[in-house]
Write a protein that holds these residues in place. Structure first.
Motif, PDB file in Angstrom:
ATOM      1  N   GLY A 284       0.814  -1.210   0.000  1.00 54.35           N
ATOM      2  CA  GLY A 284       0.000   0.000   0.000  1.00 54.35           C
ATOM      3  C   GLY A 284       0.847   1.259   0.000  1.00 54.35           C
ATOM      4  O   GLY A 284       1.764   1.411  -0.811  1.00 54.35           O
ATOM      5  N   ASN A 285       0.578   2.140   0.942  1.00 56.75           N
ATOM      6  CA  ASN A 285       1.327   3.395   1.049  1.00 56.75           C
ATOM      7  C   ASN A 285       2.562   3.270   1.924  1.00 56.75           C
ATOM      8  O   ASN A 285       3.128   4.273   2.369  1.00 56.75           O
ATOM      9  CB  ASN A 285       0.416   4.499   1.607  1.00 56.75           C
ATOM     10  CG  ASN A 285      -0.678   4.872   0.625  1.00 56.75           C
ATOM     11  OD1 ASN A 285      -0.435   5.030  -0.567  1.00 56.75           O
ATOM     12  ND2 ASN A 285      -1.899   5.000   1.126  1.00 56.75           N
ATOM     13  N   GLY A 286       2.971   2.048   2.176  1.00 51.42           N
ATOM     14  CA  GLY A 286       4.154   1.821   2.987  1.00 51.42           C
ATOM     15  C   GLY A 286       3.837   1.013   4.222  1.00 51.42           C
ATOM     16  O   GLY A 286       2.682   0.698   4.522  1.00 51.42           O
ATOM     17  N   LEU A 287       4.877   0.646   4.944  1.00 53.28           N
ATOM     18  CA  LEU A 287       4.738  -0.178   6.135  1.00 53.28           C
ATOM     19  C   LEU A 287       4.848   0.671   7.395  1.00 53.28           C
ATOM     20  O   LEU A 287       5.422   1.758   7.379  1.00 53.28           O
ATOM     21  CB  LEU A 287       5.817  -1.258   6.140  1.00 53.28           C
ATOM     22  CG  LEU A 287       5.816  -2.221   4.952  1.00 53.28           C
ATOM     23  CD1 LEU A 287       7.031  -3.140   5.009  1.00 53.28           C
ATOM     24  CD2 LEU A 287       4.537  -3.033   4.902  1.00 53.28           C
ATOM     25  N   MET A 288       4.306   0.134   8.492  1.00 54.84           N
ATOM     26  CA  MET A 288       4.412   0.816   9.777  1.00 54.84           C
ATOM     27  C   MET A 288       4.439  -0.227  10.890  1.00 54.84           C
ATOM     28  O   MET A 288       3.994  -1.359  10.713  1.00 54.84           O
ATOM     29  CB  MET A 288       3.245   1.777   9.993  1.00 54.84           C
ATOM     30  CG  MET A 288       1.896   1.100  10.152  1.00 54.84           C
ATOM     31  SD  MET A 288       0.594   2.299  10.542  1.00 54.84           S
ATOM     32  CE  MET A 288      -0.781   1.180  10.887  1.00 54.84           C
ATOM     33  N   VAL A 289       4.949   0.185  12.036  1.00 60.52           N
ATOM     34  CA  VAL A 289       4.996  -0.691  13.197  1.00 60.52           C
ATOM     35  C   VAL A 289       4.106  -0.105  14.283  1.00 60.52           C
ATOM     36  O   VAL A 289       4.037   1.108  14.463  1.00 60.52           O
ATOM     37  CB  VAL A 289       6.442  -0.868  13.706  1.00 60.52           C
ATOM     38  CG1 VAL A 289       7.053   0.459  14.118  1.00 60.52           C
ATOM     39  CG2 VAL A 289       6.478  -1.852  14.866  1.00 60.52           C
ATOM     40  N   LYS A 290       3.401  -0.973  14.978  1.00 60.26           N
ATOM     41  CA  LYS A 290       2.606  -0.544  16.124  1.00 60.26           C
ATOM     42  C   LYS A 290       3.396  -0.914  17.381  1.00 60.26           C
ATOM     43  O   LYS A 290       3.394  -2.056  17.825  1.00 60.26           O
ATOM     44  CB  LYS A 290       1.241  -1.222  16.114  1.00 60.26           C
ATOM     45  CG  LYS A 290       0.347  -0.787  14.948  1.00 60.26           C
ATOM     46  CD  LYS A 290      -1.043  -1.399  15.048  1.00 60.26           C
ATOM     47  CE  LYS A 290      -1.923  -0.919  13.890  1.00 60.26           C
ATOM     48  NZ  LYS A 290      -3.301  -1.495  13.975  1.00 60.26           N
ATOM     49  N   GLY A 291       4.095   0.064  17.926  1.00 62.60           N
ATOM     50  CA  GLY A 291       4.970  -0.185  19.062  1.00 62.60           C
ATOM     51  C   GLY A 291       6.322   0.456  18.825  1.00 62.60           C
ATOM     52  O   GLY A 291       6.552   1.161  17.824  1.00 62.60           O
ATOM     53  N   ASP A 292       7.242   0.189  19.733  1.00 59.17           N
ATOM     54  CA  ASP A 292       8.555   0.820  19.662  1.00 59.17           C
ATOM     55  C   ASP A 292       9.451   0.186  18.606  1.00 59.17           C
ATOM     56  O   ASP A 292      10.233   0.879  17.945  1.00 59.17           O
ATOM     57  CB  ASP A 292       9.249   0.735  21.033  1.00 59.17           C
ATOM     58  CG  ASP A 292       8.498   1.522  22.097  1.00 59.17           C
ATOM     59  OD1 ASP A 292       7.834   2.517  21.736  1.00 59.17           O
ATOM     60  OD2 ASP A 292       8.562   1.122  23.274  1.00 59.17           O
ATOM     61  N   LYS A 293       9.372  -1.138  18.457  1.00 59.99           N
ATOM     62  CA  LYS A 293      10.225  -1.803  17.481  1.00 59.99           C
ATOM     63  C   LYS A 293       9.493  -2.992  16.876  1.00 59.99           C
ATOM     64  O   LYS A 293       8.570  -3.548  17.465  1.00 59.99           O
ATOM     65  CB  LYS A 293      11.540  -2.250  18.118  1.00 59.99           C
ATOM     66  CG  LYS A 293      11.381  -3.225  19.274  1.00 59.99           C
ATOM     67  CD  LYS A 293      12.752  -3.581  19.852  1.00 59.99           C
ATOM     68  CE  LYS A 293      12.596  -4.583  21.015  1.00 59.99           C
ATOM     69  NZ  LYS A 293      13.918  -4.956  21.579  1.00 59.99           N
TER      70      LYS A 293
ATOM     71  N   THR B 258       1.628 -19.200  17.607  1.00 58.97           N
ATOM     72  CA  THR B 258       0.896 -18.250  18.447  1.00 58.97           C
ATOM     73  C   THR B 258       1.329 -16.798  18.307  1.00 58.97           C
ATOM     74  O   THR B 258       0.811 -15.933  19.009  1.00 58.97           O
ATOM     75  CB  THR B 258       1.045 -18.646  19.925  1.00 58.97           C
ATOM     76  OG1 THR B 258       2.435 -18.685  20.276  1.00 58.97           O
ATOM     77  CG2 THR B 258       0.418 -20.017  20.187  1.00 58.97           C
ATOM     78  N   ASP B 259       2.231 -16.490  17.424  1.00 62.03           N
ATOM     79  CA  ASP B 259       2.746 -15.128  17.343  1.00 62.03           C
ATOM     80  C   ASP B 259       1.684 -14.144  16.835  1.00 62.03           C
ATOM     81  O   ASP B 259       0.906 -14.464  15.936  1.00 62.03           O
ATOM     82  CB  ASP B 259       3.956 -15.091  16.402  1.00 62.03           C
ATOM     83  CG  ASP B 259       4.829 -13.886  16.679  1.00 62.03           C
ATOM     84  OD1 ASP B 259       5.150 -13.652  17.856  1.00 62.03           O
ATOM     85  OD2 ASP B 259       5.164 -13.173  15.726  1.00 62.03           O
ATOM     86  N   THR B 260       1.663 -12.963  17.434  1.00 63.55           N
ATOM     87  CA  THR B 260       0.778 -11.880  16.984  1.00 63.55           C
ATOM     88  C   THR B 260       1.656 -10.671  16.656  1.00 63.55           C
ATOM     89  O   THR B 260       1.884  -9.800  17.510  1.00 63.55           O
ATOM     90  CB  THR B 260      -0.262 -11.521  18.062  1.00 63.55           C
ATOM     91  OG1 THR B 260       0.403 -11.215  19.290  1.00 63.55           O
ATOM     92  CG2 THR B 260      -1.217 -12.697  18.301  1.00 63.55           C
ATOM     93  N   PRO B 261       2.167 -10.582  15.453  1.00 62.13           N
ATOM     94  CA  PRO B 261       3.165  -9.564  15.102  1.00 62.13           C
ATOM     95  C   PRO B 261       2.584  -8.160  15.053  1.00 62.13           C
ATOM     96  O   PRO B 261       1.362  -7.971  15.041  1.00 62.13           O
ATOM     97  CB  PRO B 261       3.640 -10.025  13.722  1.00 62.13           C
ATOM     98  CG  PRO B 261       2.487 -10.786  13.160  1.00 62.13           C
ATOM     99  CD  PRO B 261       1.848 -11.470  14.328  1.00 62.13           C
ATOM    100  N   ASN B 262       3.488  -7.177  14.997  1.00 64.83           N
ATOM    101  CA  ASN B 262       3.059  -5.770  15.055  1.00 64.83           C
ATOM    102  C   ASN B 262       3.435  -4.974  13.825  1.00 64.83           C
ATOM    103  O   ASN B 262       3.501  -3.742  13.860  1.00 64.83           O
ATOM    104  CB  ASN B 262       3.624  -5.095  16.308  1.00 64.83           C
ATOM    105  CG  ASN B 262       5.158  -5.021  16.301  1.00 64.83           C
ATOM    106  OD1 ASN B 262       5.823  -5.568  15.425  1.00 64.83           O
ATOM    107  ND2 ASN B 262       5.720  -4.335  17.292  1.00 64.83           N
ATOM    108  N   LEU B 263       3.678  -5.647  12.698  1.00 58.38           N
ATOM    109  CA  LEU B 263       4.028  -4.968  11.453  1.00 58.38           C
ATOM    110  C   LEU B 263       2.809  -4.930  10.541  1.00 58.38           C
ATOM    111  O   LEU B 263       2.165  -5.953  10.301  1.00 58.38           O
ATOM    112  CB  LEU B 263       5.186  -5.704  10.763  1.00 58.38           C
ATOM    113  CG  LEU B 263       5.765  -5.063   9.503  1.00 58.38           C
ATOM    114  CD1 LEU B 263       6.358  -3.688   9.800  1.00 58.38           C
ATOM    115  CD2 LEU B 263       6.814  -5.981   8.871  1.00 58.38           C
ATOM    116  N   PHE B 264       2.495  -3.730  10.018  1.00 63.90           N
ATOM    117  CA  PHE B 264       1.295  -3.504   9.213  1.00 63.90           C
ATOM    118  C   PHE B 264       1.633  -2.638   8.004  1.00 63.90           C
ATOM    119  O   PHE B 264       2.684  -2.000   7.960  1.00 63.90           O
ATOM    120  CB  PHE B 264       0.229  -2.760  10.046  1.00 63.90           C
ATOM    121  CG  PHE B 264      -0.272  -3.504  11.250  1.00 63.90           C
ATOM    122  CD1 PHE B 264      -1.520  -4.112  11.237  1.00 63.90           C
ATOM    123  CD2 PHE B 264       0.497  -3.595  12.406  1.00 63.90           C
ATOM    124  CE1 PHE B 264      -1.991  -4.795  12.346  1.00 63.90           C
ATOM    125  CE2 PHE B 264       0.027  -4.276  13.520  1.00 63.90           C
ATOM    126  CZ  PHE B 264      -1.219  -4.865  13.480  1.00 63.90           C
TER     127      PHE B 264
END
Length: 470
Positions: free
Chosen positions: A386-395, A440-446
């Protein structure tokens, strides 16, 4: 003797009179939704040779048909653009009038418990919605659970207008999917709920799909049995899908796979074979949108990740689409994540974009595309970024990297436009990267549209699927 003979003749007369009546399968009834701008089928039974007239209320056209010598009849009628309500009158030995028929979009909602789950299973989202669920534009058909060794011609169920007491026991994902479509498109929506918690995909596929492929057959023979649901080949297909395949639909949504994690190696062929078989029986290459299973332990290492990987491969099948829900899991010890509204939105966004042409609606999670090794780093490229990637959190979490020894360790990752650069200071010659590749991982990269990046691995090394020690 004469009295007995007269009674016998009278009984025969009554029986013959009864069988002469025009009869319809339950999927054809008042309050139904017929697929718009299509040639749809009407069918049923009557006395052999009986002539039947069908008059449709939208343009008063009368269609003629005649029962064959096996007491069956079938005909095709043309439907207009979405609208209604209308009546349909069938005239033979008797008269049937179908009332309050709408023309719109029809979807089948299939799978196992995560599709089946409703307010009846104490889903709070459904219970909160129920008081406001009166909607004349949404019509519901709940296929009762049934099995059969042979294909059947009828199902138990009836079309109903969406109301609180009907919605509360209907598939939550199905209902919210339909609500989203009718709100965006302003057309009637018909939803056919045909699912069964716990069922493996084998029971939803015709027998030939399994019997004609050695890998699929091996998987079917290794399925775990249960007293709570069928597991044998085709039992649900024969009784809960085949009888409705004359009924014209726009497409299908599907949430299933949890019961197939131990036989993940056969799932892609099984699942895509099932899709093809459904399309062949419906005689339509309809869209088939499905939910990737959510993070959960399953009791065996990596089997959930491997099943999600095969689902990702299945999404390459023509006219299919998959939604990723790894971020919609408040509790990974619960195989039934409770956030169904959000799952339904992702499915409806996929349908609105890919089937109905709403190109501005983001609907695809980023997926691994290619990678390149650049000295001590590996650069991962994604499609659907899409318009790029983002992280929800510090890293960024959930990346692992390995060298030639095939030992994976936690990796540092940073976003570079639509790519991610992965490294570990202790690995000077990296070979492979994995992202979120476990049960079980729930990653934070979107992506910036808010859709989670799908799990992936760049290697094809053997995975540990041994039992998890308690």
């Amino acid at each position: 003797m004469k009295k007995q003979l007269l009674l016998l003749i009278l009984a025969c007369f009554i029986a013959l009179s009864g069988t002469a009546n025009v009869r319809l399968p339950n999927i054809l009834g008042s309050h139904m939704v017929l697929q718009q701008k299509s040639t749809v089928k009407l069918w049923g039974w009557a006395a052999p040779g009986e002539k039947i007239s069908i008059t449709v209320g939208w343009d008063n056209t009368t269609y003629k048909t005649q029962t064959t010598n096996d007491a069956k009849w079938i005909t095709e009628i043309k439907t207009p653009a979405a609208g209604g309500s209308y009546s349909i009158t069938l005239q033979g030995n008797n008269t049937i009038v179908l009332e309050d028929v709408l023309i719109g979009e029809v979807w089948v909602c299939g799978g196992q418990s995560n599709m089946e789950w409703s307010g009846t299973q104490n889903l709070q989202e459904s219970k909160d919605e129920a008081p406001n669920a009166t909607n004349n534009k949404i019509r519901l058909f709940y296929v009762s659970k049934s099995t059969s060794v042979f294909p059947q011609e009828n199902v138990d169920g009836q079309w109903v207008v969406c109301a609180p007491e009907e919605m509360i026991k209907f598939s939550a994902i199905g209902y919210f999917f339909g609500k989203n479509l009718t709100q965006k498109m302003n057309v009637p929506i018909g939803l056919i709920n045909s699912n069964w918690g716990g069922t493996p995909a084998e029971t939803w596929a015709p027998e030939y799909v399994i019997e004609n492929d050695k890998i699929i057959k091996k998987g079917s023979e290794q399925l775990s049995t249960s007293q709570g649901w069928p597991h044998k080949t085709a039992l649900a297909y024969n009784a809960m899908i085949y009888p409705i395949t004359n009924y014209s639909i726009a497409g299908a949504i599907w949430y299933q796979g949890e019961s197939n994690v131990r036989t993940y190696y056969a799932y892609e062929k099984l699942f895509t074979g099932m899709i093809d078989a459904w399309r062949q029986q419906w005689n339509k290459n309809f869209p088939f949108y499905f939910v990737q299973i959510a993070p959960f332990s399953y009791g065996f290492k990596n089997v959930g990740a491997l099943l999600r990987e095969t689902q990702t491969k299945s999404a390459r099948h023509p006219n299919t689409g998959m939604v990723v829900v790894s971020d919609l899991v408040p509790d990974t010890t619960n195989i039934h994540p409770t956030l169904k509204v959000e799952v339904a939105k992702r499915l409806s966004d996929l349908a609105l974009n890919s089937t109905y042409g709403f190109a501005d609606i983001a609907c695809q999670s980023p997926v691994y595309s290619t990678h390149s090794i650049e000295k001590d780093k590996i650069k991962i490229q994604f499609s659907n970024a899409g318009n790029g990637l983002m992280v929800k959190g510090d890293k960024i979490s959930s990346f692992e990297i390995a060298g030639e020894d095939k030992v994976f360790v936690a990796a540092q990752a940073k976003i570079a436009g639509n790519s991610v650069i992965v490294s570990n200071k202790n690995i000077k010659s990296p070979v492979a990267v994995r992202f979120s590749f476990n049960n079980t991982d729930t990653p934070n990269l979107f992506n910036k549209e808010g859709l989670p990046v799908n799990l992936f691995r760049t290697d094809n090394w053997e995975m540990d699927t041994s039992a998890i020690k308690k």
